[in-house]
Design an enzyme around this catalytic site. Structure first.
Site, short mmCIF file in Angstrom:
data_model
loop_
_atom_site.label_atom_id
_atom_site.label_comp_id
_atom_site.label_asym_id
_atom_site.label_seq_id
_atom_site.Cartn_x
_atom_site.Cartn_y
_atom_site.Cartn_z
N GLU A 288 -38.64 -3.01 -36.10
CA GLU A 288 -39.78 -2.98 -37.04
C GLU A 288 -39.58 -1.74 -37.88
O GLU A 288 -39.48 -0.64 -37.34
CB GLU A 288 -41.10 -2.94 -36.28
CG GLU A 288 -41.37 -4.19 -35.44
CD GLU A 288 -41.39 -5.47 -36.25
OE1 GLU A 288 -41.71 -5.43 -37.45
OE2 GLU A 288 -41.04 -6.53 -35.68
N CYS A 322 -47.11 2.64 -40.71
CA CYS A 322 -46.20 1.75 -41.44
C CYS A 322 -47.00 0.75 -42.26
O CYS A 322 -46.54 0.25 -43.27
CB CYS A 322 -45.31 1.03 -40.45
SG CYS A 322 -46.24 0.32 -39.11
#
Ligand code: NAD
Length: 524
Positions: A288, A322
């Protein structure tokens, strides 16, 4: 058998005068006044080295929290050997016994460990109490509990049989060890990456970011208290490239569970590709990575709702999520109102160290991040393609403080509309309110990332159109809500394109990557 039905851990409010607030303040003070000597954990042993590195408080860099022992290539070898030595026992342990260790860890974290891990996250990563609570307490507890349920669902997945034939599926651990490489920004991710892999019967070498060692150390102690056997998860503090050299050239390397930046992940992938002939099995590559997360408002959206999504979505934890909103497209008819609300809302955002619970904004993680973010702000101040409309001040004299900063871009391809900054900076672009379709094209094409995104509208046709048009632009898509705050079990999290392999942390999809299935046919 049935496992305890997972429920999301309730978020504590830490209201003034509440017992949880007092406990957290006391624990924070206690930890701050100590100097920890943090070892690596290899095969259950605490390993100290002479190479002591300071653990810095981002909001007060003169006051360190102690030192951690940094290792070298030989420690990476030792960690791999310890993992492989533990593999037979661990991978053959009955599932309910593996699972109960992680459920026990969740219970400890919900109870006696909660204040400790929250305080560690506040001190080491400069999160405010609320941001620490939703990360190191609630999200990590949720990962631990929900993953046990998802794993049970995987083990239950069985093929059809017919008279005279019994078909079975064994979901076996991978053959080798798995490397967990974790980023600085979430304690929950640091906890989830090694534990989700271990839950499926795998053994792990875990390397956290150097700026996250403080919380990683606490997680390891918590797991030991929960009864994790020696060698199942080996925690090492060795620099990334040195660790990578040893791990990625080892024949027993069976997979990587990564969260971090896109550049680092792409280099890792290339290295694995170059070494592919060395491995016994094709390694699982789960990552990720970065984001350039968007908010797009339609002309029918509510200005205040959009403004709140901008300020909360962009500035919680100093924009170092993020999922943080970092570009927003505002229709011309809403611009004046949105601008006014954003500027007004920012006045209530106090900045300072997390020990004062009224500070919403704390420091960014370290000097390197501070300098990088400050360069983007300076560039906007000097450019005629953008201007600073709020914030913009930076000060690293005591801690790495950057004011929540709002830029207005005159060019929709201006650098801060395209690149991940990973700090408290959002860039707004005002589009002609009649250009909804073109603006969606622009959103889709401006950045290589596809992590999170949010659209705001009251017009169902516009919502439907945008949802389709932006199908591949975000792994987590929000309608009339900010693009942060995914909850385990409710919005499985992960991005596509340059944002990751989209294996959705905290879901069955992720856990399936950590098993190798054997299909068995027995004729009766
Ligand atoms: P980073 O890429 O700098 O570091 C991640 C990990 O990789 C750390 O443990 C680091 O020490 C290690 N590393 C760095 N260089 C290496 C190398 N050459 N070889 C081997 N290992 C190496 O990321 P960070 O700054 O810690 O975290 C921020 C990044 O993480 C941002 O890009 C953010 O978007 C991303 N992130 C993504 C998600 C998601 O779910 N998509 C979640 C959190 C963070």
């Amino acid at each position: 058998f049935k496992v305890p039905t997972p429920v999301n851990e309730p978020v504590k409010s830490y209201a003034p005068g509440s017992p949880e607030r007092e406990e957290l303040q006391r624990t924070y003070k206690e930890l701050k006044s100590k100097q920890l000597d943090v070892p690596m954990y290899i095969g259950g042993d605490r390993v100290y080295t002479d190479n002591k590195q300071p653990m810095v408080q981002p909001h007060d860099h003169r006051h360190i929290l102690g030192h951690f022992s940094e290792g070298d290539a030989s420690h990476v070898e030792q960690a791999i050997n310890a993992a492989l030595a533990a593999r037979e026992m661990w991978s053959n342990m009955a599932w309910e016994h593996r699972a109960s260790i992680f459920l026990k860890a969740a219970e400890l974290l919900a109870g006696p460990w909660r204040a400790r891990l929250n305080a560690a996250t506040m001190l080491g990563q400069s999160k405010n109490a609320y941001q620490a609570e939703i990360d190191s307490a609630c999200e990590l507890i949720d990962f631990l509990r929900f993953n046990v349920q998802y794993a049970t669902d995987i083990y239950r997945m069985q093929p059809e049989s017919s008279p005279g034939v019994w078909n079975r599926m064994e979901h076996r651990p991978l053959e080798g060890f798995v490397f967990a490489l974790t980023p600085f920004n979430f304690t929950a991710i640091a906890g989830n990456l090694p534990t989700s892999v271990a839950l499926m019967g795998n053994v792990v070498v875990w390397k956290p970011a150097h700026t996250q060692v403080y919380a990683a150390h606490m997680i390891m102690e918590l797991l030991q208290e929960a009864g994790l056997p020696d060698g199942v998860i080996n925690l090492i503090y060795v620099d990334g490239p040195t660790t990578g050299d040893v791990v990625f050239s080892h024949a027993d390397f069976a997979g990587i569970h990564f969260t971090g930046s896109t550049g680092v992940f792409q280099n890792i992938w290339k290295t694995i590709g170059n070494n592919i002939h060395k491995y016994k099995t094709y390694p699982r590559i789960v990552g990720e990575t970065g984001g350039k997360d968007f908010i797009v408002a339609h002309r029918t959206a509510e200005a205040k709702q959009v403004a709140t999504a901008i300020t909360r979505g962009a500035f919680e934890f100093q924009g170092q999520k993020c999922s943080a909103a970092s570009r927003a497209y505002i229709p011309s008819n809403l611009w004046d109102e949105v601008r006014e609300y954003v500027i007004e809302d920012l006045k209530s955002f106090k900045m300072g160290p997390p020990e004062d619970f009224s500070n919403f904004i704390n420091a960014v993680i370290d000097e390197k991040s501070f300098d990088k973010i400050a360069r983007y702000i300076d560039n906007a101040k000097e450019s005629n393609e953008a201007e600073v409309i709020a914030g913009g001040k930076t000060d690293k004299s005591k801690g790495y403080f950057i004011e929540p900063t709002v830029l207005l871009a005159h060019n929709p391809q201006y650098i801060t509309m395209c690149e991940e900054i990973f700090g408290p900076v959002i860039t707004l672009y005002v589009y002609d309110e009649n250009n909804w379709e073109d603006t969606l094209e622009l959103v889709n094409a401006t950045s290589p990332y596809a992590l999170t995104g949010a659209i705001f509208s009251k017009d169902r046709y516009a919502i439907e159109y945008a949802t389709k048009k932006l199908s591949d632009a975000a792994g987590n898509f929000y309608i009339n809500d900010k693009p942060t705050g995914a909850v385990v079990g409710q919005q499985p999290f992960g991005g596509a394109r340059a944002s990751g392999t989209n294996d959705k942390a905290g879901s069955m999809l992720n856990l399936l990557r950590w098993v190798s299935a054997r299909s068995v046919k027995e004729t009766l």
